[in-house]
Design an enzyme around this catalytic site. Structure first.
Site, short mmCIF file in Angstrom:
data_model
loop_
_atom_site.label_atom_id
_atom_site.label_comp_id
_atom_site.label_asym_id
_atom_site.label_seq_id
_atom_site.Cartn_x
_atom_site.Cartn_y
_atom_site.Cartn_z
N ARG A 58 1.06 -1.16 0.02
CA ARG A 58 -0.15 0.03 -0.08
C ARG A 58 0.60 1.27 -0.01
NH1 ARG A 58 -2.22 1.90 4.37
NH2 ARG A 58 -2.48 -0.03 5.24
N ASP A 183 -8.14 16.63 -15.63
CA ASP A 183 -8.52 15.45 -16.10
C ASP A 183 -8.27 15.15 -17.45
OD1 ASP A 183 -9.50 13.12 -16.70
OD2 ASP A 183 -11.21 12.98 -15.20
C1 LIG Z 1 -14.13 7.04 -16.58
C2 LIG Z 1 -13.62 8.16 -16.21
C3 LIG Z 1 -13.27 8.55 -14.75
C4 LIG Z 1 -13.49 7.72 -13.57
O1 LIG Z 1 -12.37 6.65 -13.89
P1 LIG Z 1 -12.75 5.13 -13.20
O2 LIG Z 1 -11.15 4.64 -13.62
O3 LIG Z 1 -13.80 4.49 -13.94
O4 LIG Z 1 -12.67 5.38 -11.80
C5 LIG Z 1 -12.93 9.88 -14.48
N1 LIG Z 1 -12.63 10.91 -15.73
C6 LIG Z 1 -13.12 10.56 -16.78
C7 LIG Z 1 -12.96 11.48 -17.62
C8 LIG Z 1 -13.40 9.05 -17.33
O5 LIG Z 1 -13.87 8.93 -18.47
#
Ligand SMILES: *Cc1c(COP(=O)(O)O)cnc(C)c1O
Length: 392
Positions: A58, A183
């Site tokens: 972890r 993101d």
């Molecule tokens: C899928 C997605 C997430 C979440 O990711 P997981 O791996 O499913 O937890 C976050 N941001 C975007 C833009 C995504 O497409």
């Protein structure tokens, strides 16, 4: 102690562990252990005091270090952290950065998991959140407060593919001492590197393009080492760190990211152009289309436009459902960024647990179809879309 004096059970557990020859495998060996032993207490103290070696999975492991360093290099970052999912990366990062009384500005148009965190979890922690249009710099600027701590954005957004001017957002954030967190799941570092545009941290659902094969869940956060330190501490406490097998698979995926993205970019461009000219299609969102209202910004901050295309079908939500259900080559699925093309109707997938008002704010119209264009022969994809659209 001589091995022959040890009992059967002891030998079953310990014997042979030093028998392997020295080797340098081309593929990072999968280190499938939760535990790393220490030689003596001095060795143990080196782990705590000098951050040397490993102790417990972890807290990190060799597969994780290799992949974090690779992803950091691809994003132009100093360092990286891996998580058990994109949501673990996003929530751990925000929980580490934010304190009660802090203010966050974020786009309305976000992955619903991130939207839910900001809408329902942040208020419990007395974190104030202002949401604005993803593509409106002026709304972001008007929302700035002296105690704004984080600006959180996706670009392109999921599923309507709005872009945000990341360099300008970074400047706004820094003008009040806040951080811009981006993101970068949809673009990937092959097509867009937000840190080079001024962002402070990049988060990913590595489940998507980075891993690329629909085989695992993973997340990541990369940026400056001093910003990642408190996030790494939180990750140890919250526990959403990434297992070694997933990490090992993710490394294999990352080695072909550039080749896959070239093909995703090329196939999606052709699909978007085909859909734009199709009589059953109302409109198409794709930043690579010269007719896209944000194409100029796309060219400024992206080197490729990725594999995500969304389009609205004439005839309303039922027509969109018929098109999704008629796909034969394209696979129906709620994820993206995979070798196989994936199709779904976001109002039903992403939007299922959202209210109608939320769906409107998150830019999830009922007749929209989201297509993650995969690596199949593009002619087969165009023919499939053409026959599916006949059902609209
Ligand atoms: C899928 C997605 C997430 C979440 O990711 P997981 O791996 O499913 O937890 C976050 N941001 C975007 C833009 C995504 O497409």
């Amino acid at each position: 102690m001589k091995p022959e004096v040890l009992g059967f059970a002891t030998r079953a557990i310990l014997a042979g562990r030093n028998a392997a020859r020295q080797a340098t495998p081309a593929v990072t060996p999968l280190v499938s252990t939760s535990l790393f032993t220490f030689e003596d207490t001095e060795d143990l103290l080196r782990f705590y005091q000098a951050d040397e070696g490993y102790l417990y999975l972890r807290y990190g492991g060799p597969n994780q270090d290799v992949v974090a360093a690779k992803l950091a290099s691809l994003e132009g970052a100093e360092a990286g952290l891996l998580f058990a999912s994109g949501m673990a990366a996003i929530t751990t990062t925000l929980l580490a950065l934010l304190e009660p009384g802090d203010h966050v500005i974020a786009a309305h148009q976000l992955y619903p998991g991130t939207h839910n965190f900001l809408a329902h979890v942040a208020p419990k922690l007395q974190v104030e959140v202002t949401r604005v249009q993803a593509d409106s710099l002026s709304q972001a600027e008007q929302s700035l407060k002296p105690y704004t701590k984080v600006l959180f954005w996706e670009s392109p957004t999921n599923p309507s593919l709005y872009l945000a001017d990341l360099a300008a957002l970074a400047e706004l954030a820094h003008s009040v001492g806040a951080l811009l967190v981006v993101d970068n799941t949809f673009a990937t570092p092959y097509n867009q590197r937000p840190l080079e545009l001024g962002a402070d941290l990049v988060v990913h659902s590595a489940t998507k393009y980075l891993a690329g094969h629909s085989a695992l869940l993973a997340g990541a956060c990369v940026g400056k080492a001093d910003l990642l330190e408190p996030i790494a501490k939180f990750a140890r406490t919250l526990g959403g760190t990434l297992g070694s097998f997933e990490t090992w698979l993710l490394e294999l995926g990352l080695k072909t990211l550039h080749v896959r993205m070239d093909r995703h970019n090329a196939n999606a461009q052709k699909v978007a152009e085909f859909l734009s000219a199709h009589p059953k299609v109302e409109y198409v969102h794709y930043p690579g289309l010269s007719s896209d209202p944000q194409h100029k910004l796309a060219r400024q901050q992206m080197t490729g436009y990725s594999g995500m295309v969304s389009f609205a079908v004439k005839g309303g939500p039922e027509a969109a459902t018929r098109v999704v259900d008629a796909a034969r080559v394209i696979t129906r699925g709620a994820s993206l960024g995979a070798v196989e093309s994936l199709i779904n109707q976001p109002a039903i997938t992403l939007g299922f647990s959202l209210s109608e008002a939320e769906r409107r704010l998150l830019a999830i119209p009922p007749n929209l179809i989201r297509l993650s264009v995969g690596l199949e022969e593009v002619e087969d994809l165009l023919a499939d879309l053409d026959q599916a659209l006949q059902q609209a």
